[in-house]
Design an enzyme around this catalytic site. Structure first.
Site, PDB file in Angstrom:
ATOM      1  N   TYR A   1       0.858  -1.185   0.000  1.00  0.00           N
ATOM      2  CA  TYR A   1       0.000   0.000   0.000  1.00  0.00           C
ATOM      3  C   TYR A   1       0.891   1.230   0.000  1.00  0.00           C
ATOM      4  O   TYR A   1       1.827   1.321   0.803  1.00  0.00           O
ATOM      5  CB  TYR A   1      -0.889  -0.001   1.253  1.00  0.00           C
ATOM      6  CG  TYR A   1      -1.834   1.183   1.347  1.00  0.00           C
ATOM      7  CD1 TYR A   1      -1.609   2.210   2.256  1.00  0.00           C
ATOM      8  CD2 TYR A   1      -2.949   1.266   0.530  1.00  0.00           C
ATOM      9  CE1 TYR A   1      -2.471   3.287   2.351  1.00  0.00           C
ATOM     10  CE2 TYR A   1      -3.828   2.349   0.615  1.00  0.00           C
ATOM     11  CZ  TYR A   1      -3.571   3.359   1.529  1.00  0.00           C
ATOM     12  OH  TYR A   1      -4.435   4.425   1.626  1.00  0.00           O
TER      13      TYR A   1
ATOM     14  N   ASP B   1       9.360   2.883  -0.376  1.00  0.00           N
ATOM     15  CA  ASP B   1       8.302   3.578   0.360  1.00  0.00           C
ATOM     16  C   ASP B   1       8.499   3.261   1.839  1.00  0.00           C
ATOM     17  O   ASP B   1       8.109   2.197   2.319  1.00  0.00           O
ATOM     18  CB  ASP B   1       6.924   3.128  -0.120  1.00  0.00           C
ATOM     19  CG  ASP B   1       5.820   3.849   0.634  1.00  0.00           C
ATOM     20  OD1 ASP B   1       4.644   3.676   0.282  1.00  0.00           O
ATOM     21  OD2 ASP B   1       6.133   4.585   1.591  1.00  0.00           O
TER      22      ASP B   1
ATOM     23  N   LYS C   1       4.667   9.856   8.660  1.00  0.00           N
ATOM     24  CA  LYS C   1       4.339   9.339  10.003  1.00  0.00           C
ATOM     25  C   LYS C   1       5.270   9.874  11.110  1.00  0.00           C
ATOM     26  O   LYS C   1       5.058  10.964  11.616  1.00  0.00           O
ATOM     27  CB  LYS C   1       4.306   7.808   9.951  1.00  0.00           C
ATOM     28  CG  LYS C   1       3.145   7.275   9.050  1.00  0.00           C
ATOM     29  CD  LYS C   1       3.035   5.789   9.077  1.00  0.00           C
ATOM     30  CE  LYS C   1       2.100   5.303   7.988  1.00  0.00           C
ATOM     31  NZ  LYS C   1       0.742   5.010   8.440  1.00  0.00           N
TER      32      LYS C   1
HETATM   33  P1  KE4 Z   1      -1.066   8.413   4.301  1.00  0.00           P
HETATM   34  O1  KE4 Z   1      -1.537   9.090   3.039  1.00  0.00           O
HETATM   35  O2  KE4 Z   1      -2.136   7.553   4.934  1.00  0.00           O
HETATM   36  O3  KE4 Z   1      -0.419   9.400   5.292  1.00  0.00           O
HETATM   37  O4  KE4 Z   1       0.158   7.429   3.918  1.00  0.00           O
HETATM   38  C1  KE4 Z   1      -0.063   6.470   2.927  1.00  0.00           C
HETATM   39  C2  KE4 Z   1       0.955   5.341   3.065  1.00  0.00           C
HETATM   40  C3  KE4 Z   1       2.001   5.274   2.171  1.00  0.00           C
HETATM   41  N1  KE4 Z   1       2.923   4.296   2.248  1.00  0.00           N
HETATM   42  C4  KE4 Z   1       2.865   3.357   3.231  1.00  0.00           C
HETATM   43  C5  KE4 Z   1       3.908   2.288   3.284  1.00  0.00           C
HETATM   44  C6  KE4 Z   1       1.816   3.394   4.187  1.00  0.00           C
HETATM   45  O5  KE4 Z   1       1.774   2.444   5.147  1.00  0.00           O
HETATM   46  C7  KE4 Z   1       0.847   4.407   4.111  1.00  0.00           C
HETATM   47  C8  KE4 Z   1      -0.313   4.495   5.079  1.00  0.00           C
HETATM   48  N2  KE4 Z   1      -0.415   3.465   6.050  1.00  0.00           N
HETATM   49  C9  KE4 Z   1      -1.740   3.069   6.433  1.00  0.00           C
HETATM   50  C10 KE4 Z   1      -1.594   1.985   7.509  1.00  0.00           C
HETATM   51  N3  KE4 Z   1      -1.484   0.716   6.949  1.00  0.00           N
HETATM   52  C11 KE4 Z   1      -2.580   4.218   6.862  1.00  0.00           C
HETATM   53  C12 KE4 Z   1      -3.766   3.875   7.737  1.00  0.00           C
HETATM   54  C13 KE4 Z   1      -5.035   4.394   7.127  1.00  0.00           C
HETATM   55  O6  KE4 Z   1      -5.174   4.326   5.889  1.00  0.00           O
HETATM   56  O7  KE4 Z   1      -5.883   4.853   7.921  1.00  0.00           O
END
Ligand code: KE4
Length: 428
Positions: free
Chosen positions: A145, A240, A268
């Site tokens: 993801y 990533d 994060k």
């Molecule tokens: P955000 O756009 O959610 O800040 O980040 C996206 C993203 C990008 N790359 C990786 C490896 C990530 O894990 C994420 C976001 N992580 C998820 C948790 N698995 C966010 C939780 C959610 O969607 O509420």
């Protein structure tokens, strides 16, 4: 079952105004059922919900809170920053400080641009990779993801996988066709794509540790193999590390594996719980980003002073003596405790762990790829989730999410989780 009356009332009202009653799908408990716990406040390793129930929290906002909730160093930095204002739309010295802190930890980030989320970071990094190579195709891995930008919502993990929608409606087929899918830990699947269309592939995006299918670590040679394939075909390698950055080590996983990506995405932890993202990489590539170059990317609140204040306080706290060693000790304590609890109850368990992110799989065998993740017992996992909730442990509400440990997770908090797991495994 904890009394969730107030959570239920808020959730019911919220569903009338917010899609699914939540601002991010995974929070809605759709895959585990029941009412999502609404949090009132947090402190250290613990959160208290709106009904007064207390939990050891292993969600930690899905990664940012490496210091735990309401860390006084972060709170005081935010209080000081907010007294001066909340946003300026003008450059500040703090943004230079943050760029220096990232550069000092992540060698591949020769230059860095701050944005407001991980999604923005990966979206911009993809645009840059396509511009720099003059190629359109992206290779990503089934179950990984990278946020919710259109090109990445193809076989996506995390909430998309949890919801059973790894390919979202609304993404034009013509765009989705530019995203090629390989299998994590399977270099042959990557080779095959490059043999067919290598000249069109701009980049390979990979979570160096796959944290959106639970937690699957890279097989020996996997990341090195990706580096070699990209070099052979003139494609860029993008790590990533939005989740792993500054969490699994001071410099993220690239510091551990020694494989140098061309671009890296972060987020994060560098915001300490405030909205932030970042992308960085080779100076010759990053110099293509406007206004230095011709690849456009912008953001009203990019480099926001409050997010930077929270992030700088967090990064500087991780520089305290022995921080990562202690984080490793506590995370290992949790893993051992879960393994012993499962053994006592004759429950097959394999824990995927990289530093302070882990995922216990209800599996007879070690889980090394997505196919094995999908074979784990989800019905049992759901019973485990609720049994832990009843015993004061807040887990991510999906078997496809990693658990997170903070420096505030002391022996008492870890042992509370292990005791709860011993009972919960007994009820499976
Ligand atoms: P955000 O756009 O959610 O800040 O980040 C996206 C993203 C990008 N790359 C990786 C490896 C990530 O894990 C994420 C976001 N992580 C998820 C948790 N698995 C966010 C939780 C959610 O969607 O509420």
């Amino acid at each position: 079952m904890p009394d969730l009356k107030r959570s239920q009332a808020i959730f019911e009202a919220a569903q009338k105004l917010i899609p699914g009653g939540v601002n991010s799908p995974v929070r809605a408990y759709r895959s585990v059922g029941g009412t999502p716990v609404h949090v009132a406040h947090g402190a250290g390793a613990w959160v208290t919900d709106v009904d007064g129930n207390k939990y050891v929290d292993l969600v930690l906002s899905y990664g940012p809170l490496i210091l735990g909730h309401a860390d006084p160093r972060v709170s005081s930095a935010l209080h000081a920053a907010v007294e001066k204002g909340t946003a300026y739309g003008a450059p500040t010295e703090a943004e230079l400080d943050m760029a220096r802190e990232i550069r000092a930890r992540v060698a591949p980030a020769e230059m860095v641009r701050l944005v407001n989320s991980g999604t923005e970071a990966t979206m911009a990094a993809l645009r840059l990779a396509r511009a720099a190579t003059k190629r359109d195709l992206l290779v990503k891995f089934d179950g990984c993801y990278h946020g919710h930008a259109d090109s990445f919502l193809v076989k996506a993990g995390s909430g998309a996988l949890t919801q059973g929608a790894p390919d979202s409606p609304g993404v034009p087929a013509a765009l989705a066709a530019l995203t090629l899918i390989a299998q994590y830990n399977d270099l042959e699947s990557v080779q095959a794509l490059f043999e067919q269309r290598g000249k069109e592939i701009a980049c390979v995006f990979v979570e160096p540790v796959a944290g959106n299918v639970g937690l699957v670590r890279p097989a020996a040679g996997f990341l090195e193999g990706l580096r070699a394939i990209c070099d052979q075909h003139g494609a860029l390698l993008v790590f990533d590390e939005v989740m792993t950055g500054f969490r699994v080590a001071r410099g993220g996983y690239q510091e551990i594996c020694g494989v140098k990506p061309d671009l890296i995405t972060l987020g994060k932890v560098i915001g300490g719980g405030l909205p932030i993202g970042a992308y960085g990489g080779r100076a010759d590539l990053m110099s293509r980003i406007a206004p230095a170059g011709d690849v456009y990317q912008a953001g009203t609140l990019s480099g926001n002073p409050l997010a930077i204040a929270g992030g700088l306080a967090t990064l500087r706290a991780t520089d305290e003596h022995g921080f990562y060693a202690r984080l490793e000790r506590q995370s290992a304590r949790l893993q051992t405790g879960l393994e012993n609890a499962a053994k006592k109850n004759k429950v097959p368990l394999h824990v995927g762990r990289q530093g302070a992110m882990l995922c216990p799989y209800l599996s007879e065998v070690p889980v090394t790829n997505l196919a094995l993740v999908m074979k784990t017992d989800r019905a049992k996992w759901t019973r485990f989730f609720h049994a832990m909730l009843e015993r004061g442990v807040l887990l991510p509400p999906s078997p496809f999410e990693a658990w997170f440990v903070s420096i505030a997770h002391d022996d008492a908090a870890i042992d509370h989780v292990v005791r709860a797991a011993e009972e919960a495994f007994g009820k499976l």
